[in-house]
Design a protein around this motif. Structure first.
Motif, PDB file in Angstrom:
ATOM      1  N   THR A   1       2.527  -0.507  -1.083  1.00 53.78           N
ATOM      2  CA  THR A   1       1.610  -1.526  -0.596  1.00 53.78           C
ATOM      3  C   THR A   1       0.465  -1.565  -1.601  1.00 53.78           C
ATOM      4  OG1 THR A   1       0.246  -0.017   0.709  1.00 53.78           O
ATOM      5  CG2 THR A   1       2.195  -0.932   1.797  1.00 53.78           C
ATOM      6  N   ASP A   2      -0.545  -2.378  -1.347  1.00 56.61           N
ATOM      7  CA  ASP A   2      -1.697  -2.383  -2.245  1.00 56.61           C
ATOM      8  C   ASP A   2      -2.424  -1.045  -2.237  1.00 56.61           C
ATOM      9  OD1 ASP A   2      -1.272  -4.999  -3.033  1.00 56.61           O
ATOM     10  OD2 ASP A   2      -2.529  -5.818  -1.437  1.00 56.61           O
ATOM     11  N   GLN A   3      -2.328  -0.321  -1.111  1.00 63.30           N
ATOM     12  CA  GLN A   3      -3.097   0.904  -0.953  1.00 63.30           C
ATOM     13  C   GLN A   3      -2.320   2.196  -1.209  1.00 63.30           C
ATOM     14  OE1 GLN A   3      -2.929  -1.381   1.753  1.00 63.30           O
ATOM     15  NE2 GLN A   3      -4.728  -2.479   1.024  1.00 63.30           N
TER      16      GLN A   3
ATOM     17  N   GLU B   1       7.513  -8.062  -7.223  1.00 58.07           N
ATOM     18  CA  GLU B   1       6.805  -8.090  -5.941  1.00 58.07           C
ATOM     19  C   GLU B   1       7.588  -8.942  -4.976  1.00 58.07           C
ATOM     20  OE1 GLU B   1       2.651  -8.986  -5.735  1.00 58.07           O
ATOM     21  OE2 GLU B   1       2.265  -7.972  -7.635  1.00 58.07           O
TER      22      GLU B   1
END
Length: 168
Positions: free
Chosen positions: A150-152, A119
């Motif tokens: 990304t997180d999404q 990350e």
């Protein structure tokens, strides 16, 4: 090829920083010549990746406020943590060469691919660069894959085959 023909309006190329194309002179006469004429050497770096011609603009300007180059071990901060998957346990399986370079040795054909995961914040960055090479002229082709998430969602999922004694 019509898009790159000199008789066409090539003004759209002013907004292009990187362009990759596979030409087929055996199917369309002079397709390589047409492409090379559209990307003059004084304005574009030229390289080849497998069957693809790759052009990158020489005069790309970047904003003054971009952060420094991201390093494997950024100076003045903690080192990145790597998760290794399917990496050979021998000393040559994964090596940090310095604070900017590492080597990940590919697994044998048919084995699960060796990979590293980490990350890192890319906030404020506008591009990512990597040098990929196979030093041995006897090496089998290797697939290099990069995934940015990304997180999404996944924002980049790209792969490139690298051939013996070839650098991209």
């Amino acid at each position: 090829m019509e898009l790159l023909d000199q008789s066409s309006n090539l003004s759209w190329l002013h907004g292009v920083n990187v362009f990759s194309i596979e030409t087929h002179d055996r199917f369309r006469d002079n397709s390589t010549t047409t492409v090379l004429a559209a990307f003059p050497e004084d304005k574009f770096h030229r390289s080849q990746s497998g069957e693809f011609l790759v052009f990158s603009r020489k005069d790309v300007t970047t904003p003054d406020n971009l952060p420094d180059i991201i390093r494997i071990s950024p100076r003045g901060s903690k080192s990145l943590s790597f998760e290794r998957k399917n990496v050979n346990g021998a000393h040559w399986g994964f090596m940090a060469i310095n604070d900017q370079k590492f080597q990940l040795h590919p697994n044998e054909p048919g084995e699960p691919p060796a990979s590293i995961h980490f990350e890192i914040s890319l906030s404020g960055h506008s591009r990512i660069c990597a040098r990929i090479s196979l030093e041995s002229d006897k090496a089998q082709p290797v697939v290099f894959k990069i995934i940015l998430k990304t997180d999404q969602k996944t924002i980049l999922n790209s792969e490139q085959v690298v051939y013996a004694s070839f650098e991209i």
